[in-house]
Structures are given as C-alpha cells and as structure tokens.
Motif scaffolding. Structure first.
Motif, PDB file in Angstrom:
ATOM      1  N   ILE A   1      84.465  25.650  87.548  1.00  0.00           N
ATOM      2  CA  ILE A   1      83.086  26.145  87.466  1.00  0.00           C
ATOM      3  C   ILE A   1      83.032  27.572  86.933  1.00  0.00           C
ATOM      4  O   ILE A   1      82.074  28.298  87.198  1.00  0.00           O
ATOM      5  N   ARG A   2      84.001  27.968  86.136  1.00  0.00           N
ATOM      6  CA  ARG A   2      84.088  29.365  85.695  1.00  0.00           C
ATOM      7  C   ARG A   2      82.904  29.800  84.843  1.00  0.00           C
ATOM      8  O   ARG A   2      82.594  30.975  84.768  1.00  0.00           O
ATOM      9  N   TYR A   3      82.222  28.880  84.198  1.00  0.00           N
ATOM     10  CA  TYR A   3      81.080  29.268  83.364  1.00  0.00           C
ATOM     11  C   TYR A   3      79.851  29.593  84.200  1.00  0.00           C
ATOM     12  O   TYR A   3      78.887  30.157  83.697  1.00  0.00           O
ATOM     13  N   GLN A   4      79.880  29.267  85.476  1.00  0.00           N
ATOM     14  CA  GLN A   4      78.784  29.614  86.375  1.00  0.00           C
ATOM     15  C   GLN A   4      79.021  30.950  87.082  1.00  0.00           C
ATOM     16  O   GLN A   4      78.154  31.431  87.795  1.00  0.00           O
ATOM     17  N   ILE A   5      80.191  31.528  86.870  1.00  0.00           N
ATOM     18  CA  ILE A   5      80.534  32.775  87.546  1.00  0.00           C
ATOM     19  C   ILE A   5      80.024  33.944  86.709  1.00  0.00           C
ATOM     20  O   ILE A   5      80.409  34.109  85.555  1.00  0.00           O
TER      21      ILE A   5
ATOM     22  N   GLY B   1      82.457  37.669  89.343  1.00  0.00           N
ATOM     23  CA  GLY B   1      83.829  37.651  88.824  1.00  0.00           C
ATOM     24  C   GLY B   1      84.634  38.844  89.309  1.00  0.00           C
ATOM     25  O   GLY B   1      85.817  38.715  89.648  1.00  0.00           O
ATOM     26  N   MET B   2      84.002  40.013  89.342  1.00  0.00           N
ATOM     27  CA  MET B   2      84.701  41.191  89.868  1.00  0.00           C
ATOM     28  C   MET B   2      85.006  41.022  91.346  1.00  0.00           C
ATOM     29  O   MET B   2      86.092  41.370  91.810  1.00  0.00           O
ATOM     30  N   ASN B   3      84.069  40.476  92.100  1.00  0.00           N
ATOM     31  CA  ASN B   3      84.317  40.234  93.518  1.00  0.00           C
ATOM     32  C   ASN B   3      85.424  39.211  93.725  1.00  0.00           C
ATOM     33  O   ASN B   3      86.259  39.368  94.621  1.00  0.00           O
TER      34      ASN B   3
ATOM     35  N   ALA C   1      90.964  36.776  84.933  1.00  0.00           N
ATOM     36  CA  ALA C   1      90.884  36.155  83.612  1.00  0.00           C
ATOM     37  C   ALA C   1      89.878  35.007  83.572  1.00  0.00           C
ATOM     38  O   ALA C   1      89.552  34.521  82.485  1.00  0.00           O
ATOM     39  N   LEU C   2      89.388  34.584  84.713  1.00  0.00           N
ATOM     40  CA  LEU C   2      88.365  33.540  84.729  1.00  0.00           C
ATOM     41  C   LEU C   2      87.081  34.004  84.051  1.00  0.00           C
ATOM     42  O   LEU C   2      86.335  33.195  83.514  1.00  0.00           O
ATOM     43  N   VAL C   3      86.819  35.322  84.078  1.00  0.00           N
ATOM     44  CA  VAL C   3      85.539  35.819  83.568  1.00  0.00           C
ATOM     45  C   VAL C   3      85.734  36.636  82.295  1.00  0.00           C
ATOM     46  O   VAL C   3      85.366  36.190  81.223  1.00  0.00           O
ATOM     47  N   ASP C   4      86.286  37.829  82.386  1.00  0.00           N
ATOM     48  CA  ASP C   4      86.501  38.648  81.196  1.00  0.00           C
ATOM     49  C   ASP C   4      87.545  39.724  81.483  1.00  0.00           C
ATOM     50  O   ASP C   4      88.143  39.768  82.551  1.00  0.00           O
ATOM     51  N   TYR C   5      87.732  40.585  80.501  1.00  0.00           N
ATOM     52  CA  TYR C   5      88.786  41.593  80.583  1.00  0.00           C
ATOM     53  C   TYR C   5      88.511  42.643  81.649  1.00  0.00           C
ATOM     54  O   TYR C   5      89.425  43.124  82.306  1.00  0.00           O
ATOM     55  N   GLN C   6      87.250  43.000  81.854  1.00  0.00           N
ATOM     56  CA  GLN C   6      86.922  43.999  82.867  1.00  0.00           C
ATOM     57  C   GLN C   6      87.203  43.490  84.280  1.00  0.00           C
ATOM     58  O   GLN C   6      87.669  44.242  85.134  1.00  0.00           O
ATOM     59  N   THR C   7      86.925  42.222  84.522  1.00  0.00           N
ATOM     60  CA  THR C   7      87.238  41.672  85.837  1.00  0.00           C
ATOM     61  C   THR C   7      88.745  41.562  86.022  1.00  0.00           C
ATOM     62  O   THR C   7      89.248  41.725  87.134  1.00  0.00           O
ATOM     63  N   LEU C   8      89.461  41.329  84.955  1.00  0.00           N
ATOM     64  CA  LEU C   8      90.922  41.311  85.014  1.00  0.00           C
ATOM     65  C   LEU C   8      91.452  42.681  85.440  1.00  0.00           C
ATOM     66  O   LEU C   8      92.324  42.782  86.300  1.00  0.00           O
ATOM     67  N   LEU C   9      90.899  43.736  84.854  1.00  0.00           N
ATOM     68  CA  LEU C   9      91.310  45.091  85.227  1.00  0.00           C
ATOM     69  C   LEU C   9      90.959  45.423  86.674  1.00  0.00           C
ATOM     70  O   LEU C   9      91.718  46.096  87.369  1.00  0.00           O
ATOM     71  N   SER C  10      89.835  44.936  87.137  1.00  0.00           N
ATOM     72  CA  SER C  10      89.467  45.146  88.542  1.00  0.00           C
ATOM     73  C   SER C  10      90.455  44.448  89.467  1.00  0.00           C
ATOM     74  O   SER C  10      90.838  44.991  90.516  1.00  0.00           O
ATOM     75  N   GLY C  11      90.865  43.253  89.084  1.00  0.00           N
ATOM     76  CA  GLY C  11      91.847  42.530  89.880  1.00  0.00           C
ATOM     77  C   GLY C  11      93.192  43.231  89.903  1.00  0.00           C
ATOM     78  O   GLY C  11      93.868  43.274  90.937  1.00  0.00           O
TER      79      GLY C  11
ATOM     80  N   CYS D   1      84.827  30.475  97.128  1.00  0.00           N
ATOM     81  CA  CYS D   1      84.521  29.160  96.553  1.00  0.00           C
ATOM     82  C   CYS D   1      83.072  28.746  96.806  1.00  0.00           C
ATOM     83  O   CYS D   1      82.456  28.106  95.949  1.00  0.00           O
ATOM     84  N   PHE D   2      82.529  29.109  97.965  1.00  0.00           N
ATOM     85  CA  PHE D   2      81.158  28.691  98.288  1.00  0.00           C
ATOM     86  C   PHE D   2      80.111  29.698  97.827  1.00  0.00           C
ATOM     87  O   PHE D   2      78.920  29.462  98.030  1.00  0.00           O
ATOM     88  N   SER D   3      80.512  30.788  97.198  1.00  0.00           N
ATOM     89  CA  SER D   3      79.527  31.782  96.770  1.00  0.00           C
ATOM     90  C   SER D   3      78.968  31.510  95.375  1.00  0.00           C
ATOM     91  O   SER D   3      78.027  32.173  94.966  1.00  0.00           O
ATOM     92  N   VAL D   4      79.512  30.545  94.685  1.00  0.00           N
ATOM     93  CA  VAL D   4      79.019  30.207  93.348  1.00  0.00           C
ATOM     94  C   VAL D   4      77.855  29.250  93.487  1.00  0.00           C
ATOM     95  O   VAL D   4      77.970  28.197  94.096  1.00  0.00           O
ATOM     96  N   ARG D   5      76.731  29.648  92.904  1.00  0.00           N
ATOM     97  CA  ARG D   5      75.550  28.791  92.943  1.00  0.00           C
ATOM     98  C   ARG D   5      75.606  27.779  91.813  1.00  0.00           C
ATOM     99  O   ARG D   5      75.944  28.098  90.691  1.00  0.00           O
TER     100      ARG D   5
END
Length: 138
Positions: free
Chosen positions: A29-33, A38-40, A85-95, A133-137
């Motif tokens: 469901i990565r396209y719904q994130i 994604g940062m969280n 990496a599920l979302v973008d480069y900035q979330t990757l850096l946060s991780g 897992c349950f926070s994605v609408r």
C-alpha cells in the motif's frame, strides 16, 4: 544462562518477523502513504528496532558491547533505509538519522536494563509496528 541466550535469540527473531511482515504490508500500500506518514514510518521503524535490538542484545550478551553497538547501528540504519525508500529520498534520510541515534542509544539502555525493561521494549516493537500498519487510511 544458556536458556536465557536462546530466549533472547527467539525474541530477536520475533522482532525480525514483525518487521518483515510490516514491511511487506506497507509495500503493498505504499502509494497510499503520504510524505508525513512516510517520515513517521521510517523514523519509528528504525528507532524502535535500534533501541529494542540494542537493549535486548546487551542484556543477553553483556560482554560484547562494542560489537553489539556497531551491529545495532548498522541494522537500524538499514531498516531506516528500507522503510524510508517506500516513499522518497527525504524519508530515507529521516530513517537513516533516526537509525544512527537509536542504534547508538539502544545498547546504552541495555547496560542498565533488567528483564522488565526488555519485556517493555518487546511490547513497544509489537505495538509500534501495529500502529504503523493500521495508520494508513484506505
């Protein structure tokens, strides 16, 4: 003491299982994130795994502090990269940044840990990944 080490390894394997199952679910469901979620996801997954794995390993194997710190930091960074990496480069850096901090902090907590703190960290792993897992609408 040997039974304790087997118990620690089984708990560690349960952490890995929860992490892998959560990743597989979130990947579907990565396209719904969104960017914020994604940062969280990246920061929470790498943070909770770094702290919990570091605490658990130092509690179970207290004589190997340096190697556990290195292993835990690398593991937390990798988890931050994978989930970010599920979302973008900035979330990757946060991780990655969250993984560095928690990978260094977890073994420090483990030096002062008792069994109740290890149990609490284990509970945090399960609850945190369930919340992710349950926070994605849908």
């Amino acid at each position: 003491m040997n039974h304790l080490r087997i118990f620690i390894i089984l708990i560690l394997l349960s952490y890995v299982l929860v992490c892998v199952v959560s990743y597989m679910y979130l990947r579907k469901i990565r396209y719904q994130i969104s960017y914020h979620l994604g940062m969280n996801v990246a920061m929470t997954s790498s943070g909770i795994m770094g702290i919990s794995v570091g605490t658990l390993l130092v509690y179970g194997f207290p004589g190997h502090y340096s190697m556990i710190t290195i292993f835990t930091t690398i593991l937390a960074i990798l988890i931050g990269v994978i989930f970010g990496a599920l979302v973008d480069y900035q979330t990757l850096l946060s991780g990655v940044s969250s993984g560095i901090m928690s990978g260094l902090m977890g073994p420090m907590i483990g030096m002062a840990a008792d069994l109740s703190l290890v149990a609490f960290c284990t509970l945090l792993v399960y609850v945190s990944f369930a919340l992710l897992c349950f926070s994605v609408r849908s």
